[in-house]
Design a protein around this motif. Structure first.
Motif, PDB file in Angstrom:
ATOM      1  N   ARG A  26       0.681  -1.207  -0.145  1.00  0.00           N
ATOM      2  CA  ARG A  26      -0.324  -0.174   0.134  1.00  0.00           C
ATOM      3  C   ARG A  26       0.944   1.238  -0.052  1.00  0.00           C
TER       4      ARG A  26
ATOM      5  N   ARG B 199       1.867   0.429  -9.839  1.00  0.00           N
ATOM      6  CA  ARG B 199       0.992  -0.672  -9.949  1.00  0.00           C
ATOM      7  C   ARG B 199       1.071  -1.885 -10.799  1.00  0.00           C
TER       8      ARG B 199
ATOM      9  N   LEU C 130       0.028  -4.283  -7.898  1.00  0.00           N
ATOM     10  CA  LEU C 130      -0.061  -4.248  -6.782  1.00  0.00           C
ATOM     11  C   LEU C 130      -2.223  -3.986  -6.713  1.00  0.00           C
TER      12      LEU C 130
ATOM     13  N   HIS D 131      -2.532  -1.099  -3.705  1.00  0.00           N
ATOM     14  CA  HIS D 131      -1.901   0.174  -3.637  1.00  0.00           C
ATOM     15  C   HIS D 131      -2.895   1.195  -3.060  1.00  0.00           C
TER      16      HIS D 131
END
Length: 414
Positions: free
Chosen positions: A225, A237, A252, A255
């Motif tokens: 994150r 990402r 991700l 994120h």
């Protein structure tokens, strides 16, 4: 007044999961990833990786695999939680992997130590740059005589530091300790070999690379994150992984999520969080991480003293494979005679204009430099962690910590 974080409502979670599904489909199309690719979730037993695993399974079912690298410095709650999380989510059981250091690894290190510790060594950086450390092999020198006083203080009986080092340079059965023994120190901010060797490489070598060798295209989902740090906020990402940019990718999904979002998802799917979050933990990972903060150290000392004792025992072994600790342990004698050496071109040792204070370093400190202490032991760091700002006065709140009640900082107590 301190308020618990407000959890977002379930309908928002549903929308956020739809966003992940849509975004992922876009990345798959953009990078021309085949529809039969494999998803591997990097799992840690923490809130973020649990949320990531739940989302991945919800969207793709048994297409999803998962792997957790056990560093051998995990809390027992976390390992047990990882072993059973599939019963809550309905996914495949987590594949637990571990880096095992062999006798061959230690044999190679013993050869290196025997070769290099016989010679004098010039320090290449820091205030002591240019100072020459003595041989740690000879037993009939003034340094060896002084060092044996350190050995008595440590409760060991060896003629030379080299003998002491060789006595512990063998597999211990614990991966984290073995890594520290082989490196001659504990991990540090600028040398986090624990992350590289025990987590990233272990997961890749044992879980991901075998899939790549079978010809699979793999996308790793990780619960990173952006609001955890500026560095994490800068991560893309979705991107190709440099280790195999044509067949391995990183995604991700959460994120842009907050911690409140993550726990809202736990509630949305009916997942009970790792019990450490009910006992004051802000994060779940190594117990403790060498880089953890003052409050985490105080919490661990109060709630899980056996982990503090574990690190104390590790310090006693790792100091024996640290050339720096052996040299600095003799204190006054060592730091007075070192000034007789001259540097090339007739220059005297300047220590960058500093006159170093006489030190008596007895530890390869697990927690590194803390509270103005050069190389404090675990016990010294625990006492410092119980103090308030400045490290001079005990914090009454920490001193009266009630370990029997829920103390979640995320508002999870009922």
């Amino acid at each position: 007044m301190i308020e618990a974080p407000a959890l977002i409502i379930p309908t928002d979670i549903s929308a956020m999961i739809k966003e992940i599904k849509s975004a992922y489909a876009g990345y798959v199309a953009k990078f021309r990833i085949p529809s039969d690719h494999v998803i591997v979730v990097n799992y840690s037993g923490g809130k973020d990786s649990t949320a990531t695993l739940a989302i991945a399974h919800h969207l793709f079912g048994d297409k999803v695999r998962n792997v957790m690298a056990d560093t051998d410095n995990e809390h027992e709650y976390t390992v047990e939680y990882a072993k059973n999380i599939h019963q809550q989510i309905g996914c495949r059981p987590v594949q637990l992997v571990k880096r095992i250091y062999s006798e061959q690894d230690f044999a190679k290190r013993r050869v290196s130590v025997q070769k290099n510790w016989r010679k004098r060594q010039a320090i290449r950086m820091g205030a002591y740059r240019g100072v020459v450390m003595p041989s740690l092999y000879a037993s009939d020198t003034k340094f060896a005589e002084a060092w044996r006083k350190s050995a008595k203080r440590w409760g060991i009986d060896f003629d030379t530091p080299l003998d002491a080092a060789l006595s512990v340079l063998k597999p211990s059965g614990n991966s984290f300790l073995d890594a520290a023994l082989l490196h001659g120190k504990f991990p540090m901010l600028r040398d986090r070999f624990c992350t590289d060797e025990l987590k990233i490489n272990a997961a890749f070598d044992q879980a991901i690379n075998p899939l790549l060798e079978e010809g699979e295209v793999v996308v790793q989902w990780s619960g990173v994150r952006g609001d955890e740090s500026s560095k994490r906020a800068s991560y893309a990402r979705f991107e190709a992984d440099r280790r195999d940019s044509s067949f391995l990718y990183n995604f991700l999904p959460i994120h842009k999520w907050t911690a409140s979002d993550v726990f809202a998802l736990h509630k949305y799917f009916g997942i009970k969080p790792n019990p450490l979050y009910l006992e004051g933990a802000a994060r779940v990972g190594c117990m403790n991480c060498v880089l953890c903060n003052k409050e985490e150290i105080a919490q661990t000392a109060a709630r899980y003293p056996h982990h503090i004792e574990k690190h104390r025992e590790w310090e006693q072994k790792v100091r024996l494979v640290s050339r720096w600790v052996h040299w600095m342990s003799v204190g006054t004698f060592d730091q007075s005679w070192m000034r007789k050496y001259s540097l090339p071109l007739g220059r005297a040792v300047q220590l960058y204009g500093l006159t170093p204070e006489v030190q008596n370093i007895d530890w390869s400190a697990f927690y590194g430099t803390r509270g103005g202490m050069g190389a404090p032991s675990v016990n010294d760091v625990v006492e410092w962690a119980k103090t308030g700002r400045g490290g001079k006065v005990y914090d009454l709140v920490k001193a009266s910590l009630d370990t029997e009640v829920c103390s979640s900082r995320y508002g999870l107590c009922e």
